[in-house]
Scaffold this active site. Structure first.
Site, mmCIF file in Angstrom:
data_model
loop_
_atom_site.group_PDB
_atom_site.id
_atom_site.type_symbol
_atom_site.label_atom_id
_atom_site.label_comp_id
_atom_site.label_asym_id
_atom_site.label_seq_id
_atom_site.Cartn_x
_atom_site.Cartn_y
_atom_site.Cartn_z
ATOM 1 N N SER A 27 0.873 -1.153 0.000
ATOM 2 C CA SER A 27 0.000 0.000 0.000
ATOM 3 C C SER A 27 0.932 1.230 0.000
ATOM 4 O O SER A 27 2.153 1.064 -0.068
ATOM 5 C CB SER A 27 -0.819 -0.133 1.260
ATOM 6 O OG SER A 27 -1.561 0.972 1.490
ATOM 7 N N GLU A 53 3.282 11.012 -10.355
ATOM 8 C CA GLU A 53 2.222 10.429 -11.184
ATOM 9 C C GLU A 53 0.871 10.700 -10.536
ATOM 10 O O GLU A 53 0.796 10.880 -9.327
ATOM 11 C CB GLU A 53 2.385 8.905 -11.268
ATOM 12 C CG GLU A 53 3.666 8.467 -11.910
ATOM 13 C CD GLU A 53 3.923 6.984 -11.671
ATOM 14 O OE1 GLU A 53 2.962 6.216 -11.564
ATOM 15 O OE2 GLU A 53 5.113 6.630 -11.571
ATOM 16 N N LYS A 59 -2.566 9.647 -8.912
ATOM 17 C CA LYS A 59 -2.999 8.456 -8.176
ATOM 18 C C LYS A 59 -4.396 8.100 -8.682
ATOM 19 O O LYS A 59 -5.376 8.762 -8.370
ATOM 20 C CB LYS A 59 -3.009 8.730 -6.675
ATOM 21 C CG LYS A 59 -3.319 7.490 -5.873
ATOM 22 C CD LYS A 59 -3.000 7.705 -4.399
ATOM 23 C CE LYS A 59 -3.114 6.423 -3.603
ATOM 24 N NZ LYS A 59 -4.465 5.920 -3.491
ATOM 25 N N ASP A 100 -7.829 6.381 -9.057
ATOM 26 C CA ASP A 100 -8.724 5.815 -8.051
ATOM 27 C C ASP A 100 -9.479 4.625 -8.630
ATOM 28 O O ASP A 100 -10.625 4.733 -9.048
ATOM 29 C CB ASP A 100 -9.706 6.898 -7.591
ATOM 30 C CG ASP A 100 -10.291 6.562 -6.241
ATOM 31 O OD1 ASP A 100 -9.879 5.552 -5.647
ATOM 32 O OD2 ASP A 100 -11.173 7.305 -5.786
ATOM 33 N N TYR A 141 2.000 0.991 -14.191
ATOM 34 C CA TYR A 141 3.074 1.888 -13.738
ATOM 35 C C TYR A 141 4.161 1.209 -12.898
ATOM 36 O O TYR A 141 5.010 1.878 -12.342
ATOM 37 C CB TYR A 141 2.490 3.051 -12.929
ATOM 38 C CG TYR A 141 1.484 2.605 -11.876
ATOM 39 C CD1 TYR A 141 1.902 1.927 -10.748
ATOM 40 C CD2 TYR A 141 0.127 2.841 -12.044
ATOM 41 C CE1 TYR A 141 0.992 1.497 -9.812
ATOM 42 C CE2 TYR A 141 -0.792 2.411 -11.108
ATOM 43 C CZ TYR A 141 -0.351 1.738 -9.990
ATOM 44 O OH TYR A 141 -1.256 1.299 -9.062
ATOM 45 N N LYS A 186 7.303 9.468 -6.269
ATOM 46 C CA LYS A 186 8.219 8.336 -6.106
ATOM 47 C C LYS A 186 9.653 8.800 -6.314
ATOM 48 O O LYS A 186 9.913 9.591 -7.231
ATOM 49 C CB LYS A 186 7.910 7.245 -7.145
ATOM 50 C CG LYS A 186 6.494 6.715 -7.072
ATOM 51 C CD LYS A 186 6.164 5.761 -8.221
ATOM 52 C CE LYS A 186 4.693 5.358 -8.121
ATOM 53 N NZ LYS A 186 4.222 4.572 -9.249
ATOM 54 N N LYS A 227 -2.498 12.917 -0.794
ATOM 55 C CA LYS A 227 -3.939 12.696 -0.950
ATOM 56 C C LYS A 227 -4.682 14.016 -1.117
ATOM 57 O O LYS A 227 -4.423 14.972 -0.379
ATOM 58 C CB LYS A 227 -4.493 11.996 0.290
ATOM 59 C CG LYS A 227 -4.109 10.536 0.343
ATOM 60 C CD LYS A 227 -4.933 9.718 -0.612
ATOM 61 C CE LYS A 227 -5.734 8.758 0.110
ATOM 62 N NZ LYS A 227 -6.117 7.544 -0.135
ATOM 63 N N CYS A 236 -47.932 13.490 9.721
ATOM 64 C CA CYS A 236 -47.137 12.551 8.914
ATOM 65 C C CYS A 236 -47.391 12.821 7.428
ATOM 66 O O CYS A 236 -48.549 12.883 7.001
ATOM 67 C CB CYS A 236 -47.534 11.121 9.264
ATOM 68 S SG CYS A 236 -46.917 9.912 8.081
ATOM 69 N N CYS A 275 -49.596 9.696 5.961
ATOM 70 C CA CYS A 275 -50.973 9.373 6.326
ATOM 71 C C CYS A 275 -51.691 10.521 7.033
ATOM 72 O O CYS A 275 -52.892 10.426 7.306
ATOM 73 C CB CYS A 275 -50.997 8.130 7.212
ATOM 74 S SG CYS A 275 -50.273 8.410 8.828
ATOM 75 N N CYS A 289 -44.351 8.840 13.412
ATOM 76 C CA CYS A 289 -45.766 8.662 13.121
ATOM 77 C C CYS A 289 -46.112 7.326 13.769
ATOM 78 O O CYS A 289 -45.451 6.327 13.487
ATOM 79 C CB CYS A 289 -45.969 8.586 11.609
ATOM 80 S SG CYS A 289 -47.590 7.940 11.197
ATOM 81 N N CYS A 311 -50.335 3.618 8.599
ATOM 82 C CA CYS A 311 -49.571 4.534 7.751
ATOM 83 C C CYS A 311 -49.010 3.768 6.540
ATOM 84 O O CYS A 311 -48.229 2.841 6.690
ATOM 85 C CB CYS A 311 -48.443 5.163 8.567
ATOM 86 S SG CYS A 311 -47.380 6.202 7.589
HETATM 87 P P1 AMP Z 1 -3.802 3.084 -0.815
HETATM 88 O O1 AMP Z 1 -4.666 1.926 -1.309
HETATM 89 O O2 AMP Z 1 -4.595 4.316 -0.516
HETATM 90 O O3 AMP Z 1 -2.855 2.684 0.232
HETATM 91 O O4 AMP Z 1 -2.935 3.523 -2.063
HETATM 92 C C1 AMP Z 1 -2.100 2.635 -2.697
HETATM 93 C C2 AMP Z 1 -2.686 2.251 -4.016
HETATM 94 O O5 AMP Z 1 -2.728 3.341 -4.901
HETATM 95 C C3 AMP Z 1 -1.840 1.261 -4.741
HETATM 96 O O6 AMP Z 1 -2.072 -0.040 -4.292
HETATM 97 C C4 AMP Z 1 -2.306 1.444 -6.153
HETATM 98 O O7 AMP Z 1 -3.365 0.534 -6.400
HETATM 99 C C5 AMP Z 1 -2.887 2.834 -6.194
HETATM 100 N N1 AMP Z 1 -2.287 3.711 -7.208
HETATM 101 C C6 AMP Z 1 -3.006 4.452 -8.086
HETATM 102 N N2 AMP Z 1 -2.210 5.133 -8.911
HETATM 103 C C7 AMP Z 1 -0.928 4.828 -8.588
HETATM 104 C C8 AMP Z 1 0.349 5.203 -9.102
HETATM 105 N N3 AMP Z 1 0.473 6.063 -10.116
HETATM 106 N N4 AMP Z 1 1.434 4.669 -8.509
HETATM 107 C C9 AMP Z 1 1.319 3.808 -7.466
HETATM 108 N N5 AMP Z 1 0.146 3.419 -6.950
HETATM 109 C C10 AMP Z 1 -0.980 3.913 -7.492
#
Ligand code: AMP
Length: 710
Positions: A98, A128, A130, A132, A246, A310, A334, A428, A431, A446, A451
């Site tokens: 993570s 990069e 992130k 979602d 990535y 990174k 974040k 209500c 009713c 109510c 009702c």
């Molecule tokens: P979290 O789940 O909040 O701990 O965030 C980590 C997750 O972000 C990783 O497991 C990836 O699935 C995701 N993620 C999305 N974009 C990127 C990116 N450009 N580089 C690395 N991780 C990423």
């Protein structure tokens, strides 16, 4: 237009030893792969979609006519079949970590300071977006896609190969030229990225779900994860998923020196890589990238929840290493949860099945964190007053945990002069009965038995998934049956017949403006689902009755303790309170329920209809208290079992465990579900053992066989 491409050999142009068809098939595959690469990896299509489809069509026809030429890596092989009941576990080549989070620039700066301390300087950083979505690991062997797996618990994921093969931007094999940089071209190579659903596809999917009366996905991330874990890969293929790749599981497997170079290589190998990257020589550039991305967030066609910064060089990454949870060389900056302003058009009142009245904000629809928000609960009158929101106000909305819409408060400077504080109506809305407010209770209610809104909610509660689970018996059908007077109480479900359901008018209209009937196919399914509900078990019946204060957990405890509805009805308040987890409030509510003749009559009819009112397990037997003396803390959501944390806590307690809200040195185990947060970090910091959901389930199923903890 197509540039600089050789002309395709026609079916007649035969090569030595190969059939005409084989030559054409090979040429078509190559051509299609080339265009797939141009389209997905380079974002530079060279032919029209129609021309592309025509090439695919021809290839499909040829393969159909020559089954001996079918090859699993052919671009036609993206439509998958049935995956089966469970996804096989896959062990990752190395742990899928993570990321640690930086919630603001201060924390990002602190991370950079730690890097500087460890290395003596801040090296170039690769920034990069992130994405979602859901993480994915793609394993290639000899350059051919062998397997795709979810992250799972980081060590072991689930095999979703059939599903990922249908995702069009995932190369089924690596481009030849790229293999030169692979140290062992014949061996296995695991690459990683994120699978996501574009915002527009997510909206279309939800529109379709809404039209079909299906539940909606809360956000594109859930939609991507849900689509990926379909048992039928054909469903996945219709979901318009996409990837950004990535990372590699092992940076020594490739002849590249850092993240930036890796991204270039991934692109050359045919992967879809995100174009919004920056190699930043100085920290200020990384800050600027974060700021710029936050500003551009809404314009992007997919959801992002931050920026991943990174350390670029792999050598420096190795030097920095990992903590138990995450790499030290990367951090997720974040973004704050997205907030939007919109107009509060009205505050309406919803009547629940127990008669509680809930104020609901009716909003001018607004897109927040990927989906349209038009309503949000305001919980109760106190909350409306505390937030001081008034009809006509411009209000700030966000989604709690990216899922539940929430009104934060008004923008006072934009309040219309005539906006009045909101009051609960005296009658209500369903009713017209007078509304009561009991002392010491927050809720207004109510209390009328007749009702219609309450009876609709009660009837729907009976069919809900955690109760009798009658699939398909939703708002529209139940509402119509209530309107026609066919459904009054839950026992009425059991004499509904297929012909009468088939003839029931729906909300759908034909060309002549007539309401369409439900039809035999759906009616038959409903009757089968009703039939199946007869044997769902006593706990579900108790829960399904919708007795105040009797939630799922209490219903389970009661079913186990009393074993039959008769025994429960015969029990005194004292006997009920003797059961662990049942207090005076619950006992009183049960007594009042069973003292009402109408309710007893409904129970009698349910029994006559064949609804099981006895528990299969022997009654009265307390569970072995095998977890006595242990303290558990639950964090994250339990996705596999679908249990809420409260339910899991209830089951742990039934085995004698204590369940606490915070982690300390005294905590015996932390159970970490999906998206576990700071409690997990704390557990790791203190060295408290962590269980995943599978271990928790094993523990509960074994009813406290502590051996699984070893
Ligand atoms: P979290 O789940 O909040 O701990 O965030 C980590 C997750 O972000 C990783 O497991 C990836 O699935 C995701 N993620 C999305 N974009 C990127 C990116 N450009 N580089 C690395 N991780 C990423």
């Amino acid at each position: 237009m197509e540039k600089n491409r050789e002309t395709l050999p026609s079916v007649n142009a035969s090569a030595a030893g190969l059939s005409d068809a084989a030559v054409r098939v090979a040429a078509l595959r190559k051509e299609i792969e080339h265009h797939t690469y141009q389209y997905y990896a380079l974002d530079d299509p060279q032919i029209s979609d129609a021309a592309f489809d025509s090439l695919m069509g021809e290839l499909r026809e040829l393969e159909a006519a020559h089954p001996e030429l079918v090859d699993p890596t052919s671009p036609t092989q993206r439509v998958g079949g049935y995956v089966g009941e469970a996804f096989a576990p896959v062990r990752h080549a190395s742990r899928m970590y993570s990321l640690d989070n930086a919630m603001d620039f201060g924390e990002l700066e602190a991370w950079m300071a730690r890097i500087e301390e460890a290395l003596g300087f801040v090296p170039p950083l690769c920034c990069e977006l992130k994405i979602d979505g859901s993480s994915i690991a793609l394993t290639y062997e000899g350059g051919v896609l062998l397997r795709a797996a979810t992250r799972g618990d980081g060590t072991t994921g689930e095999d979703v190969t059939a599903n990922m093969r249908t995702v069009k931007d995932v190369p089924l094999h690596l481009r030849e030229g790229a293999l030169a940089a692979v140290r062992d071209p014949e061996g296995a190579l695991e690459l990683r990225g994120e699978v996501y659903m574009p915002k527009s596809s997510f909206e279309a999917l939800n529109r379709q779900a809404e039209a079909n009366g299906k539940p909606l996905f809360a956000n594109p991330r859930n939609a991507a994860a849900g689509s990926l874990r379909q048992k039928n890969a054909e469903v996945t293929s219709e979901r318009d998923l996409a990837t950004f790749v990535y990372a590699t599981a092992d940076d020594a497997a490739l002849d590249v020196a850092g993240q930036w170079e890796l991204l270039q290589w991934l692109r050359s190998a045919g992967f879809h890589t995100n174009p919004d990257v920056a190699l930043c020589e100085r920290p200020e550039e990384a800050f600027a990238f974060c700021e710029r991305s936050l500003e551009r967030r809404e314009q992007l066609p997919y959801e992002i929840d931050g920026v991943v910064v990174k350390v670029n060089s792999f050598a420096a990454q190795r030097e920095l290493g990992f903590t138990a949870r995450a790499p030290r060389w990367a951090i997720a900056f974040k973004f704050p949860p997205e907030e939007k302003t919109t107009i509060l058009r009205d505050i309406t009142v919803q009547v629940g099945r127990t008669g509680a009245l809930t104020p609901v904000a009716e909003l001018e629809p607004v897109v927040v964190a990927g989906s349209t928000v038009a309503r949000a609960t305001l919980h109760n009158v106190d909350e409306v007053h505390r937030k001081d929101v008034r009809v006509g106000d411009t209000v700030v909305v966000r989604k709690a945990g990216d899922v539940i819409p929430e009104v934060l408060g008004p923008v006072l400077s934009l309040r219309p002069e005539d906006a009045l504080p909101w009051e609960m109506p005296k009658a209500c809305p369903s009713c017209g009965s007078p509304v009561v407010h009991e002392d010491g209770e927050v809720a207004y209610r109510c209390i009328s038995i007749d009702c219609p809104a309450q009876s609709l909610e009660r009837l729907l509660h009976w069919t809900s998934r955690s109760a009798l689970d009658i699939e398909g018996m939703g708002n529209e059908i139940v509402g119509r049956l209530v309107e026609t007077g066919r459904l009054v109480d839950v026992a009425d479900y059991y004499d509904l017949t297929e012909p009468e359901l088939a003839a029931l008018a729906t909300n759908r209209v034909n060309g002549e403006g007539e309401f369409l009937p439900l039809g035999h196919v759906i009616a038959a399914k409903l009757v089968a689902a009703i039939d199946g509900s007869r044997t769902k078990g006593l706990d579900r019946v108790i829960f399904g009755l919708g007795i105040r204060h009797v939630g799922k957990n209490v219903a389970e405890v009661l079913a186990r303790a009393f074993g039959s509805i008769d025994a429960l009805m015969a029990a005194t308040a004292e006997e009920m309170e003797a059961v662990d987890g049942v207090g005076p409030k619950i006992a009183q509510s049960l007594e009042a329920f069973f003292a009402t003749p109408d309710n007893v009559e409904v129970l009698g009819r349910l029994r006559a209809a064949g609804v099981a009112m006895e528990s299969a397990e022997p009654a009265g037997e307390a569970l072995p208290q095998t977890l006595a003396g242990l303290t558990f803390v639950l964090t994250g959501s339990l996705v596999e079992s679908g249990m809420t944390r409260d339910e899991a806590a209830g089951r742990l307690k039934a085995l004698g465990a204590k369940v606490s809200g915070s982690v300390s040195k005294k905590t015996s185990y932390v159970v970490a579900g999906q998206d576990a947060g700071s409690k997990l970090d704390k557990a790791l910091g203190l060295g408290v053992p962590v269980l995943d959901e599978a271990q928790l389930l094993a523990l509960l199923d074994a009813e406290g066989d502590v051996a699984v903890l070893g």
